[in-house]
Design a protein around this motif. Structure first.
Motif, PDB file in Angstrom:
ATOM      1  N   ILE A  72       7.340   0.373  -4.312  1.00  0.00           N
ATOM      2  CA  ILE A  72       8.083  -0.599  -3.520  1.00  0.00           C
ATOM      3  C   ILE A  72       7.112  -1.362  -2.611  1.00  0.00           C
ATOM      4  O   ILE A  72       6.276  -0.756  -1.939  1.00  0.00           O
ATOM      5  CB  ILE A  72       9.175   0.084  -2.673  1.00  0.00           C
ATOM      6  CG1 ILE A  72      10.154   0.833  -3.582  1.00  0.00           C
ATOM      7  CG2 ILE A  72       9.911  -0.944  -1.814  1.00  0.00           C
ATOM      8  CD1 ILE A  72      11.195   1.662  -2.849  1.00  0.00           C
ATOM      9  N   TYR A  73       7.252  -2.682  -2.637  1.00  0.00           N
ATOM     10  CA  TYR A  73       6.471  -3.552  -1.752  1.00  0.00           C
ATOM     11  C   TYR A  73       7.428  -4.353  -0.880  1.00  0.00           C
ATOM     12  O   TYR A  73       8.407  -4.903  -1.378  1.00  0.00           O
ATOM     13  CB  TYR A  73       5.640  -4.556  -2.554  1.00  0.00           C
ATOM     14  CG  TYR A  73       4.437  -3.981  -3.247  1.00  0.00           C
ATOM     15  CD1 TYR A  73       3.226  -3.828  -2.574  1.00  0.00           C
ATOM     16  CD2 TYR A  73       4.495  -3.609  -4.591  1.00  0.00           C
ATOM     17  CE1 TYR A  73       2.111  -3.319  -3.215  1.00  0.00           C
ATOM     18  CE2 TYR A  73       3.387  -3.098  -5.233  1.00  0.00           C
ATOM     19  CZ  TYR A  73       2.197  -2.952  -4.544  1.00  0.00           C
ATOM     20  OH  TYR A  73       1.095  -2.448  -5.181  1.00  0.00           O
ATOM     21  N   LYS A  74       7.093  -4.444   0.422  1.00  0.00           N
ATOM     22  CA  LYS A  74       7.802  -5.377   1.295  1.00  0.00           C
ATOM     23  C   LYS A  74       7.199  -6.767   1.100  1.00  0.00           C
ATOM     24  O   LYS A  74       6.042  -6.914   0.709  1.00  0.00           O
ATOM     25  CB  LYS A  74       7.675  -4.948   2.751  1.00  0.00           C
ATOM     26  CG  LYS A  74       8.509  -3.724   3.088  1.00  0.00           C
ATOM     27  CD  LYS A  74       8.483  -3.452   4.573  1.00  0.00           C
ATOM     28  CE  LYS A  74       9.397  -2.299   4.923  1.00  0.00           C
ATOM     29  NZ  LYS A  74       9.456  -2.089   6.381  1.00  0.00           N
ATOM     30  N   ALA A  75       7.974  -7.795   1.421  1.00  0.00           N
ATOM     31  CA  ALA A  75       7.566  -9.182   1.191  1.00  0.00           C
ATOM     32  C   ALA A  75       6.223  -9.512   1.834  1.00  0.00           C
ATOM     33  O   ALA A  75       5.350 -10.116   1.196  1.00  0.00           O
ATOM     34  CB  ALA A  75       8.637 -10.143   1.705  1.00  0.00           C
ATOM     35  N   SER A  76       6.028  -9.135   3.070  1.00  0.00           N
ATOM     36  CA  SER A  76       4.793  -9.496   3.773  1.00  0.00           C
ATOM     37  C   SER A  76       3.564  -8.860   3.140  1.00  0.00           C
ATOM     38  O   SER A  76       2.528  -9.515   2.994  1.00  0.00           O
ATOM     39  CB  SER A  76       4.880  -9.117   5.253  1.00  0.00           C
ATOM     40  OG  SER A  76       5.113  -7.737   5.393  1.00  0.00           O
ATOM     41  N   LEU A  81      -1.190  -8.933  -0.664  1.00  0.00           N
ATOM     42  CA  LEU A  81      -1.876  -8.127  -1.679  1.00  0.00           C
ATOM     43  C   LEU A  81      -1.913  -8.768  -3.062  1.00  0.00           C
ATOM     44  O   LEU A  81      -2.868  -8.564  -3.809  1.00  0.00           O
ATOM     45  CB  LEU A  81      -1.227  -6.744  -1.767  1.00  0.00           C
ATOM     46  CG  LEU A  81      -1.403  -5.875  -0.530  1.00  0.00           C
ATOM     47  CD1 LEU A  81      -0.563  -4.608  -0.653  1.00  0.00           C
ATOM     48  CD2 LEU A  81      -2.867  -5.529  -0.306  1.00  0.00           C
ATOM     49  N   LYS A  82      -0.904  -9.540  -3.413  1.00  0.00           N
ATOM     50  CA  LYS A  82      -0.876 -10.125  -4.761  1.00  0.00           C
ATOM     51  C   LYS A  82      -2.000 -11.133  -4.979  1.00  0.00           C
ATOM     52  O   LYS A  82      -2.341 -11.464  -6.104  1.00  0.00           O
ATOM     53  CB  LYS A  82       0.471 -10.768  -5.055  1.00  0.00           C
ATOM     54  CG  LYS A  82       0.700 -12.099  -4.374  1.00  0.00           C
ATOM     55  CD  LYS A  82       1.999 -12.724  -4.834  1.00  0.00           C
ATOM     56  CE  LYS A  82       2.244 -14.049  -4.187  1.00  0.00           C
ATOM     57  NZ  LYS A  82       1.336 -15.099  -4.573  1.00  0.00           N
ATOM     58  N   GLU A  83      -2.595 -11.628  -3.903  1.00  0.00           N
ATOM     59  CA  GLU A  83      -3.686 -12.600  -3.986  1.00  0.00           C
ATOM     60  C   GLU A  83      -5.060 -11.940  -4.069  1.00  0.00           C
ATOM     61  O   GLU A  83      -6.045 -12.595  -4.400  1.00  0.00           O
ATOM     62  CB  GLU A  83      -3.646 -13.539  -2.775  1.00  0.00           C
ATOM     63  CG  GLU A  83      -2.368 -14.334  -2.663  1.00  0.00           C
ATOM     64  CD  GLU A  83      -2.130 -15.272  -3.840  1.00  0.00           C
ATOM     65  OE1 GLU A  83      -3.119 -15.764  -4.426  1.00  0.00           O
ATOM     66  OE2 GLU A  83      -0.958 -15.507  -4.182  1.00  0.00           O
ATOM     67  N   ASP A  84      -5.133 -10.656  -3.777  1.00  0.00           N
ATOM     68  CA  ASP A  84      -6.403  -9.934  -3.759  1.00  0.00           C
ATOM     69  C   ASP A  84      -6.624  -9.275  -5.120  1.00  0.00           C
ATOM     70  O   ASP A  84      -5.921  -8.340  -5.493  1.00  0.00           O
ATOM     71  CB  ASP A  84      -6.365  -8.881  -2.648  1.00  0.00           C
ATOM     72  CG  ASP A  84      -7.650  -8.088  -2.516  1.00  0.00           C
ATOM     73  OD1 ASP A  84      -8.501  -8.124  -3.428  1.00  0.00           O
ATOM     74  OD2 ASP A  84      -7.799  -7.410  -1.477  1.00  0.00           O
ATOM     75  N   THR A  85      -7.628  -9.750  -5.859  1.00  0.00           N
ATOM     76  CA  THR A  85      -7.851  -9.293  -7.234  1.00  0.00           C
ATOM     77  C   THR A  85      -8.211  -7.813  -7.339  1.00  0.00           C
ATOM     78  O   THR A  85      -8.187  -7.259  -8.440  1.00  0.00           O
ATOM     79  CB  THR A  85      -8.948 -10.123  -7.926  1.00  0.00           C
ATOM     80  OG1 THR A  85     -10.156 -10.009  -7.174  1.00  0.00           O
ATOM     81  CG2 THR A  85      -8.532 -11.580  -8.051  1.00  0.00           C
ATOM     82  N   SER A  86      -8.508  -7.167  -6.230  1.00  0.00           N
ATOM     83  CA  SER A  86      -8.859  -5.749  -6.272  1.00  0.00           C
ATOM     84  C   SER A  86      -7.653  -4.829  -6.085  1.00  0.00           C
ATOM     85  O   SER A  86      -7.800  -3.610  -6.081  1.00  0.00           O
ATOM     86  CB  SER A  86      -9.910  -5.435  -5.200  1.00  0.00           C
ATOM     87  OG  SER A  86      -9.352  -5.569  -3.910  1.00  0.00           O
ATOM     88  N   THR A  87      -6.442  -5.397  -5.942  1.00  0.00           N
ATOM     89  CA  THR A  87      -5.262  -4.579  -5.639  1.00  0.00           C
ATOM     90  C   THR A  87      -4.357  -4.364  -6.850  1.00  0.00           C
ATOM     91  O   THR A  87      -4.357  -5.134  -7.808  1.00  0.00           O
ATOM     92  CB  THR A  87      -4.412  -5.216  -4.521  1.00  0.00           C
ATOM     93  OG1 THR A  87      -3.874  -6.455  -4.996  1.00  0.00           O
ATOM     94  CG2 THR A  87      -5.230  -5.439  -3.260  1.00  0.00           C
ATOM     95  N   PHE A  88      -3.580  -3.317  -6.743  1.00  0.00           N
ATOM     96  CA  PHE A  88      -2.571  -3.025  -7.756  1.00  0.00           C
ATOM     97  C   PHE A  88      -1.509  -4.127  -7.774  1.00  0.00           C
ATOM     98  O   PHE A  88      -1.001  -4.498  -8.825  1.00  0.00           O
ATOM     99  CB  PHE A  88      -1.952  -1.661  -7.463  1.00  0.00           C
ATOM    100  CG  PHE A  88      -1.084  -1.113  -8.565  1.00  0.00           C
ATOM    101  CD1 PHE A  88      -1.462  -1.167  -9.895  1.00  0.00           C
ATOM    102  CD2 PHE A  88       0.128  -0.517  -8.258  1.00  0.00           C
ATOM    103  CE1 PHE A  88      -0.664  -0.650 -10.898  1.00  0.00           C
ATOM    104  CE2 PHE A  88       0.937   0.009  -9.249  1.00  0.00           C
ATOM    105  CZ  PHE A  88       0.537  -0.059 -10.568  1.00  0.00           C
ATOM    106  N   ALA A  89      -1.185  -4.660  -6.607  1.00  0.00           N
ATOM    107  CA  ALA A  89      -0.197  -5.741  -6.526  1.00  0.00           C
ATOM    108  C   ALA A  89      -0.648  -6.957  -7.334  1.00  0.00           C
ATOM    109  O   ALA A  89       0.166  -7.603  -7.995  1.00  0.00           O
ATOM    110  CB  ALA A  89       0.051  -6.132  -5.073  1.00  0.00           C
ATOM    111  N   TYR A  93       1.409  -8.573 -10.359  1.00  0.00           N
ATOM    112  CA  TYR A  93       1.757  -9.998 -10.332  1.00  0.00           C
ATOM    113  C   TYR A  93       1.235 -10.735 -11.561  1.00  0.00           C
ATOM    114  O   TYR A  93       1.933 -11.554 -12.143  1.00  0.00           O
ATOM    115  CB  TYR A  93       1.202 -10.632  -9.059  1.00  0.00           C
ATOM    116  CG  TYR A  93       1.489 -12.106  -8.936  1.00  0.00           C
ATOM    117  CD1 TYR A  93       2.777 -12.555  -8.683  1.00  0.00           C
ATOM    118  CD2 TYR A  93       0.482 -13.051  -9.084  1.00  0.00           C
ATOM    119  CE1 TYR A  93       3.058 -13.904  -8.569  1.00  0.00           C
ATOM    120  CE2 TYR A  93       0.758 -14.401  -8.975  1.00  0.00           C
ATOM    121  CZ  TYR A  93       2.035 -14.823  -8.722  1.00  0.00           C
ATOM    122  OH  TYR A  93       2.320 -16.161  -8.618  1.00  0.00           O
ATOM    123  N   SER A  94       0.026 -10.433 -11.974  1.00  0.00           N
ATOM    124  CA  SER A  94      -0.580 -11.175 -13.074  1.00  0.00           C
ATOM    125  C   SER A  94      -0.212 -10.645 -14.456  1.00  0.00           C
ATOM    126  O   SER A  94      -0.232 -11.402 -15.427  1.00  0.00           O
ATOM    127  CB  SER A  94      -2.107 -11.208 -12.915  1.00  0.00           C
ATOM    128  OG  SER A  94      -2.644  -9.901 -12.927  1.00  0.00           O
TER     129      SER A  94
END
Length: 108
Positions: A72-76, A81-89, A93-94
Motif C-alpha cells: 500500500i502506498y499513500k498518494a504523497s 517514489l514513482k519518479e525515483d528509478t531506484s525504487t519499487f514504486a 509504475y513503469s
C-alpha cells in the motif's frame, strides 16, 4: 492477460475501499500454467490514518483461493517514489498492470 481471480480481488478491494488505483505487480504461474499467487499495489489517499490497519482489513474482507500479497502506498509517497528509478514504486509504475483506477489521473 489478467487472470479472473486477480481481477476479482482487485474489483472487491476497489468496491469496498475505493482506492485511487490497484496495480498488478507480479504473478506466479506453476508448470501446469496455473496461477499460484500474485502481488498487487493499492494506491490510496493520504487521509488513510493507518496503512497497517487498512492492510489487515483488506486481508480479512477480501478472500481469495489464490494467495496474494498487497503493498500500500499513500498518494504523497507514491508521487515522490514513482519518479525515483531506484525504487519499487518506480518499477510498479513503469511495469505494472493497472487493474482498477486510472493510470493517468490527477496524482500520477
Amino acid at each position: 492477460m489478467v487472470e479472473k481471480e486477480i481481477q476479482t480481488v482487485a474489483d472487491a478491494i476497489g468496491s469496498k475501499y475505493q482506492p485511487k488505483a490497484i496495480v498488478l505487480i507480479s504473478k506466479k504461474i506453476n508448470n501446469q500454467n496455473e496461477l499460484i499467487s500474485f502481488k498487487i499495489a493499492v494506491l490510496v489517499d493520504d487521509n488513510i490514518s493507518s496503512i497497517s490497519e487498512l492492510e489487515c482489513k483488506i486481508y480479512l474482507d477480501v478472500d481469495s483461493e489464490i494467495p496474494y500479497d498487497i503493498v500500500i502506498y499513500k498518494a504523497s509517497e507514491w508521487l515522490y517514489l514513482k519518479e525515483d528509478t531506484s525504487t519499487f514504486a518506480y518499477k510498479i509504475y513503469s511495469q505494472g498492470v493497472w487493474l482498477y483506477g486510472e493510470r493517468l489521473s490527477w496524482w500520477w
